[in-house]
Design a protein around this motif. Structure first.
Motif, short mmCIF file in Angstrom:
data_model
loop_
_atom_site.label_atom_id
_atom_site.label_comp_id
_atom_site.label_asym_id
_atom_site.label_seq_id
_atom_site.Cartn_x
_atom_site.Cartn_y
_atom_site.Cartn_z
N LEU A 276 0.93 -1.26 0.17
CA LEU A 276 0.04 -0.08 -0.04
C LEU A 276 0.68 1.14 0.08
O LEU A 276 0.39 2.35 -0.77
N ALA A 277 2.04 1.04 0.73
CA ALA A 277 2.83 2.49 0.47
C ALA A 277 3.52 2.47 -0.67
O ALA A 277 3.45 3.68 -1.10
N ASP B 224 5.07 0.27 -14.62
CA ASP B 224 5.18 0.18 -12.72
C ASP B 224 4.61 -0.76 -12.10
O ASP B 224 4.89 -1.10 -10.76
N VAL B 225 3.47 -0.97 -12.43
CA VAL B 225 2.48 -1.86 -11.56
C VAL B 225 2.94 -3.22 -11.50
O VAL B 225 3.11 -3.82 -10.34
N TYR B 226 3.54 -3.77 -12.76
CA TYR B 226 4.34 -5.00 -12.86
C TYR B 226 5.44 -5.02 -11.87
O TYR B 226 5.80 -5.83 -10.99
N ALA B 227 6.28 -3.93 -11.92
CA ALA B 227 7.48 -3.81 -11.08
C ALA B 227 7.25 -3.79 -9.38
O ALA B 227 7.65 -4.31 -8.70
N LEU C 243 -1.63 -14.87 -3.87
CA LEU C 243 -1.73 -15.56 -5.42
C LEU C 243 -2.50 -14.80 -6.37
O LEU C 243 -2.12 -14.56 -7.25
N PRO C 244 -3.66 -14.56 -5.98
CA PRO C 244 -4.81 -14.03 -6.90
C PRO C 244 -4.32 -12.74 -7.33
O PRO C 244 -4.23 -12.40 -8.42
N LEU C 245 -3.65 -11.82 -6.53
CA LEU C 245 -3.24 -10.50 -6.66
C LEU C 245 -2.05 -10.52 -7.73
O LEU C 245 -1.99 -9.97 -8.76
N VAL D 231 -4.97 -2.36 -7.40
CA VAL D 231 -3.96 -2.93 -6.54
C VAL D 231 -4.25 -2.64 -5.00
O VAL D 231 -4.08 -3.36 -4.13
N ARG D 232 -4.53 -1.43 -4.92
CA ARG D 232 -4.82 -0.81 -3.63
C ARG D 232 -6.32 -1.57 -2.78
O ARG D 232 -5.95 -2.03 -1.71
#
Length: 451
Positions: A149-150, A228-231, A265-267, A285-286
């Motif tokens: 979350l951070a 960036d989401v992947y990273a 795992l799902p996320l 993601v949040r």
């Protein structure tokens, strides 16, 4: 964190006294430093340094203390005659200046037009995520969700300024007293594909392979926020397992999920996806991370406290050098710097004639090729790869600098070129060098951050 080398490191950069060397990479050198309280700085000098007062609203008690520690980053001296290197360094300064939030360090001062460009930003006292996990083990669900979350908050601020980070990874996340902070904007990009002044060319490969998505490996210029989401997902994968999703480069097939807590795992299955359109956005993601905390019976505050306790118990925060514990600048250094100001010179003018600058540093032929890296905290040697157009970099050289007759400062030898690995097709395994240097993923680190 290493002591200054009196033969290579300056004592003062702008109005900052250097205290220790934090690290070096393909683009620059980072130092622990402290502001020298000087009187009589001209308006022109203040403007040149772009001095910024500490933000009192960030909740740090030391904000009003003029001796607060900072990180000063300078450009590598062998890049000073390369215009694209100076431009990229200036872009990094602009990126840090543009991004303001609790999850990124604040810019304190900068002089991109100086003969040796530099900038100063807040020092974050804490270990990197890489160091914490390697030394104390993977994170449980609660602290990992709080970490995630951070990182979402950090990327949201970065993306809110229309920037992309392009190099989020465990070694660029520092776990400070106020929680995780994202560092290193050396590869940040502002929609370069729409700019006639773009520094990244189509086909260039920038980033850290074990934590970048396939589309960034193919072409760093045309990536979107999904990269960036992947990273972020790859960084959480490391936090849960102690390893990157892929040891050498991203693949078109899912990683091995061994060691990943079933709750994640799902996320992670959606985030670490070769197809960027299938990845959730930051809001998604949040939401998923918040649900993870609820399912674990934790509030965000409780999970963040668990993460903080983990960091404190690990006792991995870099130890400050004795000079940093004095609380004020060295009297001799301050006197010389003040004398220079009184005479209308820059604070580092007392060292202008006798300061040798930086010697013995490896010269990378093209900084756009410094793209490889893992999280080995003991290695900051750049790895040179294929530039995407079939060229192979030649052996780097050390610039020739005249030295006083009484001195001898040996230069560094050539850096070994890293393996050039072709992008695998769907279903294929990656091509691995016959004799990789070290364990899986042990490729030299190129980022700079407080150790």
């Amino acid at each position: 964190m290493k002591p200054l080398d009196t033969n290579t490191d300056p004592r003062v950069v702008g109005p900052f006294e250097l205290l220790a060397r934090l690290g070096a990479g393909g683009m620059g050198v980072a130092y622990l430093a402290r502001e020298i309280p000087l009187e009589g700085l001209s308006d022109e000098m203040v403007a040149a340094y772009r001095l910024v007062e500490p933000d009192h609203d960030r909740g740090r008690d030391e904000a009003a203390d003029p001796s607060r520690l900072v990180v000063v980053k300078t450009i590598q001296p062998h890049l000073l005659d390369q215009p694209h290197a100076r431009e990229r360094f200036a872009r990094e300064i602009d990126a840090i200046r543009a991004v303001a939030g609790d999850r990124v360090p604040a810019l304190r001062a900068a002089d991109p037009e100086a003969g040796e460009p530099w900038f100063a930003m807040d020092y974050v006292a804490g270990p990197s995520l890489h160091t914490l996990v390697r030394e104390s083990g993977p994170l449980p669900v609660g602290p990992c969700a709080a970490l995630g979350l951070a990182l979402v908050d950090a990327l949201a601020v970065i993306h809110g300024t229309k920037l992309l980070h392009r190099d989020l990874k465990p070694s660029n996340v520092v776990l400070g007293p106020d929680g995780p902070v994202v560092l290193d904007f050396g590869l940040a990009v502002l929609s370069e594909r729409q700019s006639s002044q773009a520094l990244t060319r189509t086909g260039d490969r920038l980033g850290t392979r074990p934590y970048m998505p396939v589309e960034q490996l193919r072409d760093s210029k045309h990536v979107e926020a999904a990269a960036d989401v992947y990273a972020l997902g790859a960084t959480l994968f490391f936090a849960l397992t102690g390893r990157a999703p892929y040891p050498y480069m991203p693949l078109m097939v899912p990683p091995t999920w061994e060691g990943v807590d079933p709750a994640f795992l799902p996320l992670l299955g959606r985030v670490i996806d070769a197809e960027p359109l299938r990845r959730p956005d930051l809001d998604g993601v949040r939401e998923n991370l918040s649900t993870l905390l609820t399912d674990a019976g934790l509030t965000l505050g409780q999970a963040a406290e668990q993460l903080r306790e983990r960091v404190v118990a690990a006792d991995l925060t870099p130890k400050l050098p004795p000079e940093a514990l004095k609380g004020r600048a060295d009297p001799v250094v301050r006197e010389l710097a003040q004398k220079a100001v009184d005479e209308g010179e820059a604070p580092d003018a007392p060292w202008a004639e006798e300061d040798p600058g930086f010697y013995g540093l490896v010269n990378t032929e093209d900084i756009a090729w410094v793209v490889e890296g893992t999280d080995d905290p003991g290695d900051h040697t750049p790895t040179l790869l294929d530039d995407g157009r079939g060229r192979t970099p030649t052996a780097p050289t050390v610039p020739t600098v005249p030295l006083p007759a009484s001195e001898h400062r040996p230069g560094a030898g050539p850096a070994a070129a890293g393996p050039t690995l072709p992008l695998p097709r769907p279903g294929e395994a990656p091509t691995v060098p016959a004799d990789p240097a070290g364990p899986a993923g042990a490729v030299p680190e190129t980022a700079i951050h407080p150790r």
